[in-house]
Write an enzyme that holds these catalytic residues in place. Structure first.
Site, short mmCIF file in Angstrom:
data_model
loop_
_atom_site.label_atom_id
_atom_site.label_comp_id
_atom_site.label_asym_id
_atom_site.label_seq_id
_atom_site.Cartn_x
_atom_site.Cartn_y
_atom_site.Cartn_z
N GLY A 47 -5.28 5.95 -1.82
CA GLY A 47 -5.82 7.10 -2.54
C GLY A 47 -6.35 8.04 -1.49
CD GLU A 48 -8.76 11.71 1.02
OE1 GLU A 48 -7.57 11.88 1.29
OE2 GLU A 48 -9.63 11.57 1.91
CB SER A 49 -10.56 6.88 2.80
OG SER A 49 -10.37 7.97 3.69
CB CYS A 79 -2.95 3.46 2.17
SG CYS A 79 -2.32 4.97 2.89
NE ARG A 108 -9.59 10.15 6.09
CZ ARG A 108 -9.76 11.43 5.77
NH1 ARG A 108 -10.37 12.25 6.59
NH2 ARG A 108 -9.30 11.89 4.63
CB ILE A 137 1.97 7.68 0.87
CG1 ILE A 137 3.23 7.01 0.31
CG2 ILE A 137 1.71 9.02 0.17
CD1 ILE A 137 3.08 6.51 -1.11
NE ARG A 138 -2.12 13.63 3.32
CZ ARG A 138 -2.13 14.43 4.39
NH1 ARG A 138 -1.00 14.85 4.91
NH2 ARG A 138 -3.25 14.81 4.92
CG HIS A 174 1.05 2.77 -0.49
ND1 HIS A 174 -0.10 2.76 -1.25
CD2 HIS A 174 0.90 3.77 0.40
CE1 HIS A 174 -0.90 3.72 -0.86
NE2 HIS A 174 -0.32 4.35 0.16
CD GLU A 176 0.33 -0.33 -3.31
OE1 GLU A 176 0.45 -1.16 -2.41
OE2 GLU A 176 -0.09 0.84 -3.13
#
Ligand code: GLN
Length: 195
Positions: A47-49, A79, A108, A137-138, A174, A176
């Site tokens: 997600g976004e840490s 991630c 990051r 993904i990023r 990822h 998953e």
């Protein structure tokens, strides 16, 4: 069956829940301290840490999670989840905190803009001969690995993308979303072993 939580404040929660349920786990979406208190292991999704950091502090989950890491509760971060488990960050936003636990420095958004998302095969010897199909993904990269952490996987250019330390597992990508279940199985075995 172990009862495990997926931190469900932000990020790709549903994919982790589906994977863990497919593997037979009893899965709780963790949004509040009471829910966290009922689980024996925790998955921290991508997600976004910086958002996960803020929300876990607002919802009084950050301290209980830190305490549980100190007690040795198994956790698996993908991630942004890896970022949350890192002791040290490069390129964090102002004031960004992590739970810590992995003796690593994580950068990051480490891949260049053109390649900030890509898929590839990654060799992870600890999971067997078949390479892991990984979606980045990023994603972050582990820049420095301290003496207490173990590298599980690196890309051809040497970028470390999977690390383990005690009952903590952190990876840059990822599994998953690519249907790769071996990391989740490893996490669940660790939870079962501690139960
Ligand atoms: N770039 C994100 C962060 O810094 C991580 C991306 C992801 O989890 N897919 O938190």
């Amino acid at each position: 069956m172990p009862r495990v939580g997926v931190l469900a404040l932000q990020g790709d929660v549903r994919e982790h829940v589906a994977m863990l349920e497919r593997l037979g786990a009893d899965v709780v979406r963790v949004r509040r301290p009471e829910e966290f208190a009922a689980v024996d292991g925790l998955v921290i999704p991508g997600g976004e840490s910086s958002v996960i950091d803020k929300l876990t502090r607002i919802f009084s989950l950050a301290e209980p999670i830190r305490e549980a890491i100190g007690r040795g509760m198994p956790m698996f971060g993908t991630c942004a989840g890896l970022i949350m488990l890192a002791d040290r960050l490069v390129d964090a936003i102002d004031g960004q905190q992590t739970f810590g636990g992995l003796d690593v420095t994580v950068r990051r958004n480490a891949f260049g803009r053109q390649v900030d998302s890509f898929e590839g095969q990654v060799q992870v010897p600890a999971l067997g001969e078949d390479p892991v199909h990984a979606a980045f993904i990023r994603g972050p990269v582990v820049e420095k690995v301290g003496p207490d952490a173990t590298v599980l996987a690196a890309l051809d250019d040497g970028s470390v993308v999977a690390v383990e330390q005690g009952s903590l597992l952190g990876i840059s990508f990822h599994p998953e979303i690519s249907g790769e279940s071996r990391f989740h199985e490893r996490f669940l075995r660790r939870v079962a072993a501690q139960g």
